[in-house]
Design an enzyme around this catalytic site. Sequence first.
Site, mmCIF file in Angstrom:
data_model
loop_
_atom_site.group_PDB
_atom_site.id
_atom_site.type_symbol
_atom_site.label_atom_id
_atom_site.label_comp_id
_atom_site.label_asym_id
_atom_site.label_seq_id
_atom_site.Cartn_x
_atom_site.Cartn_y
_atom_site.Cartn_z
ATOM 1 N N SER A 130 0.848 -1.191 0.000
ATOM 2 C CA SER A 130 0.000 0.000 0.000
ATOM 3 C C SER A 130 0.883 1.240 0.000
ATOM 4 O O SER A 130 1.354 1.689 1.041
ATOM 5 C CB SER A 130 -0.908 -0.001 1.235
ATOM 6 O OG SER A 130 -1.664 1.185 1.310
ATOM 7 N N CYS A 200 -5.069 0.425 -9.462
ATOM 8 C CA CYS A 200 -4.360 0.476 -8.184
ATOM 9 C C CYS A 200 -5.386 0.546 -7.070
ATOM 10 O O CYS A 200 -6.081 1.556 -6.928
ATOM 11 C CB CYS A 200 -3.423 1.679 -8.104
ATOM 12 S SG CYS A 200 -2.561 1.773 -6.508
ATOM 13 N N ILE A 264 -2.554 -9.221 -14.184
ATOM 14 C CA ILE A 264 -3.368 -8.294 -13.411
ATOM 15 C C ILE A 264 -2.495 -7.477 -12.462
ATOM 16 O O ILE A 264 -1.329 -7.815 -12.258
ATOM 17 C CB ILE A 264 -4.448 -9.031 -12.584
ATOM 18 C CG1 ILE A 264 -3.776 -10.032 -11.645
ATOM 19 C CG2 ILE A 264 -5.481 -9.675 -13.480
ATOM 20 C CD1 ILE A 264 -4.712 -10.767 -10.684
#
Length: 375
Positions: A130, A200, A264
Amino acid sequence: MKTNSTYNIGLSYDENYERGPEFAGKLPVLAEINRGLPAYSFFGKKLNSPLGVPAGPLLNSAYIKLYADLGFDVLTYKTVRTLRIPVHPFPNVLAVATSPEQMMPRGAKPELTCLPDDSSPLEQLSITNSFGMPSRDPQTWQEDVAKARAAIHEGQMLVVSVVGTVKVGGTLQELAEDFALAGEWAKQAGAEAVEANFSCPNVQSGEGSLYQSPEAVGLIAAAMRKRLGSTPLILKMGFLGDDNLTREVVSAAVRGGANALAAINTIPANVRTSEGVQALPGNGRLSSGICGAAIKSAGQAMVKRLLETRRALGISSSDLALIGVGGVMTAPDALEYLELGVDGVQSGTGAMWNPYLAQEFKQFYAKVDSTVSAR
């Protein structure tokens, strides 16, 4: 916190950026590991192999140089913007307990628990990352992209990932123009191909889910094509579970002038500690992207859907190449993707925790009989 990765997960993003990758091993002799490989080309350029690294692990030119020296042949510079954006608070990477079944998107986000360290066997390692698509200021990253281009070797390609920034009250056309400007600056700095990051899960604004909108895909691709000229354009996609939507997105990508799709990106999940507390601090960070071994099944499912869509629409690989990404932890994982029919394959988490993955892959790839080639 234990870490075995070239990106030290016990340090902040900015510390990793400034210190560079952690690697104390012996570099392979590229002439030796590239000897006897099948002929391969991508966007018309002869490359050593179809194995690359996506944008996530390659923070700057120091990381690009290391992975070029390690024998990865398509190197994607971490996503940049037309303005400086700070990174999410530390920590940014945690190992998680999950499984391929749990990470196959079926509706509600999976509920995961983070692990105390990253000591799981490589074949089972999954992480949450993250960062929020941070970016240095344009002058800084442009100068560094030029260094990255100078660091790669013969038979390798530098791709730069870019993203537009959603402005309060802004229009989709304005976002498209921001994507296009970032792409043009990347090209000027030395990018041989530009990747538009449409996927994202670690941003709360709309630029992280654009791959789900055929309108956005087509409009942004067209704006970028206008500025990029003949420079190849790759669109980074997330998981799409609907065949009709996939067909619309692929059609829009081709109309807009994209040359390839990469799929992906990470898959979102809610991540908590063993005590049930949100693992990553800050508003909107209960949910974060999951990558690593557990998303291989989802990645291959998406690749199969894209390959079938490409066939159904009568689109050739020279008009729209497909790059398989997700859960490539070992050399056999990479070969599995290639056997499905993709034109290239990339490893992020696997390459971070096993820097010798390219060398191991090429030992397998040298035995491949048929020539693998893409535009």
